[in-house]
Design a protein around this motif. Structure first.
Motif, PDB file in Angstrom:
ATOM      1  N   THR A  69       6.057  13.031  -1.759  1.00 20.13           N
ATOM      2  CA  THR A  69       6.185  14.109  -0.789  1.00 20.13           C
ATOM      3  C   THR A  69       5.149  13.941   0.314  1.00 20.13           C
ATOM      4  N   LYS A  70       5.311  14.687   1.394  1.00 21.15           N
ATOM      5  CA  LYS A  70       4.321  14.647   2.475  1.00 21.15           C
ATOM      6  C   LYS A  70       2.953  15.049   1.946  1.00 21.15           C
ATOM      7  N   THR A  71       2.896  16.065   1.096  1.00 25.01           N
ATOM      8  CA  THR A  71       1.630  16.516   0.521  1.00 25.01           C
ATOM      9  C   THR A  71       0.973  15.395  -0.280  1.00 25.01           C
ATOM     10  N   GLU A  72       1.771  14.700  -1.082  1.00 25.08           N
ATOM     11  CA  GLU A  72       1.226  13.585  -1.862  1.00 25.08           C
ATOM     12  C   GLU A  72       0.744  12.460  -0.954  1.00 25.08           C
ATOM     13  N   LEU A  73       1.515  12.151   0.086  1.00 22.94           N
ATOM     14  CA  LEU A  73       1.100  11.118   1.028  1.00 22.94           C
ATOM     15  C   LEU A  73      -0.179  11.510   1.755  1.00 22.94           C
ATOM     16  N   ASP A  74      -0.301  12.805   2.066  1.00 26.07           N
ATOM     17  CA  ASP A  74      -1.505  13.280   2.759  1.00 26.07           C
ATOM     18  C   ASP A  74      -2.770  13.073   1.931  1.00 26.07           C
ATOM     19  N   LYS A  75      -2.634  13.067   0.608  1.00 26.19           N
ATOM     20  CA  LYS A  75      -3.783  12.792  -0.265  1.00 26.19           C
ATOM     21  C   LYS A  75      -4.211  11.333  -0.180  1.00 26.19           C
ATOM     22  N   GLY A  76      -3.285  10.475   0.207  1.00 23.34           N
ATOM     23  CA  GLY A  76      -3.572   9.052   0.319  1.00 23.34           C
ATOM     24  C   GLY A  76      -2.980   8.271  -0.837  1.00 23.34           C
ATOM     25  N   VAL A  77      -2.735   7.010  -0.583  1.00 19.94           N
ATOM     26  CA  VAL A  77      -2.221   6.104  -1.604  1.00 19.94           C
ATOM     27  C   VAL A  77      -3.290   5.057  -1.874  1.00 19.94           C
ATOM     28  N   VAL A  78      -3.653   4.942  -3.144  1.00 17.46           N
ATOM     29  CA  VAL A  78      -4.683   4.003  -3.584  1.00 17.46           C
ATOM     30  C   VAL A  78      -4.074   3.109  -4.647  1.00 17.46           C
ATOM     31  N   SER A  79      -4.301   1.813  -4.518  1.00 16.40           N
ATOM     32  CA  SER A  79      -3.809   0.876  -5.514  1.00 16.40           C
ATOM     33  C   SER A  79      -4.766  -0.302  -5.602  1.00 16.40           C
ATOM     34  N   VAL A  80      -4.450  -1.219  -6.484  1.00 18.92           N
ATOM     35  CA  VAL A  80      -5.248  -2.435  -6.630  1.00 18.92           C
ATOM     36  C   VAL A  80      -4.290  -3.608  -6.758  1.00 18.92           C
ATOM     37  N   SER A  81      -4.585  -4.666  -6.034  1.00 19.86           N
ATOM     38  CA  SER A  81      -3.746  -5.859  -6.084  1.00 19.86           C
ATOM     39  C   SER A  81      -4.419  -6.936  -5.257  1.00 19.86           C
ATOM     40  N   THR A  82      -4.084  -8.172  -5.553  1.00 20.71           N
ATOM     41  CA  THR A  82      -4.583  -9.270  -4.722  1.00 20.71           C
ATOM     42  C   THR A  82      -3.433 -10.054  -4.115  1.00 20.71           C
ATOM     43  N   GLY A  83      -2.239  -9.506  -4.187  1.00 24.30           N
ATOM     44  CA  GLY A  83      -1.137 -10.307  -3.702  1.00 24.30           C
ATOM     45  C   GLY A  83       0.124  -9.559  -3.388  1.00 24.30           C
ATOM     46  N   ASN A  84       1.187  -9.907  -4.103  1.00 26.47           N
ATOM     47  CA  ASN A  84       2.515  -9.437  -3.767  1.00 26.47           C
ATOM     48  C   ASN A  84       2.654  -7.917  -3.809  1.00 26.47           C
ATOM     49  N   TYR A  85       2.034  -7.276  -4.783  1.00 26.00           N
ATOM     50  CA  TYR A  85       2.175  -5.817  -4.844  1.00 26.00           C
ATOM     51  C   TYR A  85       1.481  -5.159  -3.654  1.00 26.00           C
ATOM     52  N   ALA A  86       0.338  -5.675  -3.251  1.00 30.53           N
ATOM     53  CA  ALA A  86      -0.346  -5.129  -2.074  1.00 30.53           C
ATOM     54  C   ALA A  86       0.531  -5.255  -0.835  1.00 30.53           C
ATOM     55  N   LEU A  87       1.175  -6.389  -0.676  1.00 33.99           N
ATOM     56  CA  LEU A  87       2.067  -6.574   0.469  1.00 33.99           C
ATOM     57  C   LEU A  87       3.261  -5.632   0.400  1.00 33.99           C
TER      58      LEU A  87
END
Length: 145
Positions: A69-87
């Motif tokens: 949702t917009k509210t969830e996106l407003d909190k930000g998206v954080v992940s970890v990856s060094t390759g394909n998932y980051a892209l």
């Protein structure tokens, strides 16, 4: 099965398909004689290297990002990856006109780091190894909740 929630999997798959279909490229399948011989059955390979980010990981990242949702996106998206998932996350966030924060470890190859930066990710270099970066990304994501 005990402990498994009652989930309508076909419905969830259909929802994901509807949510993502306009952003996904049709991908061919190719028969693999070698693998078919190995299992004594037919093996067909889905060529997701034809997707925008040259990986099957785009499907999962796209579905997740489009489901936020917009509210969830407003909190930000954080992940970890060094390759394909980051892209894949970067491309999905571009579709939503947002940026994601991706944690990577200090041991990332410099050319990979440059590639990830070029795709519009906010990168945080943390820790000596991928596990350190993953633990920190999880901590940061939980703090945002």
């Amino acid at each position: 099965m005990t402990g498994v929630p009652d989930v309508d999997v076909p419905h969830l798959v259909q929802e994901a398909h509807e949510r993502c279909k306009q952003y996904l490229s049709p991908t061919p399948i190719e028969y693999s004689p070698y693998l078919s011989d190995q299992i004594e059955g037919d093996v067909w390979l889905k060529l997701d290297l034809m997707q925008r980010t040259t990986s099957f990981k785009f499907r999962g990242a796209l579905n997740k990002i489009l489901s936020l949702t917009k509210t969830e996106l407003d909190k930000g998206v954080v992940s970890v990856s060094t390759g394909n998932y980051a892209l894949a996350v970067a491309e999905a966030m571009r579709i939503r006109n947002r940026r994601a924060t991706i944690y990577v470890a200090e041991d990332i190859d410099p050319s990979r780091l440059a590639l990830l930066r070029a795709h519009g990710l906010d990168l945080v270099v943390y820790g000596k190894a991928a596990w350190d970066a993953e633990k920190e990304a999880r901590r940061v994501a939980e703090d945002k909740d």
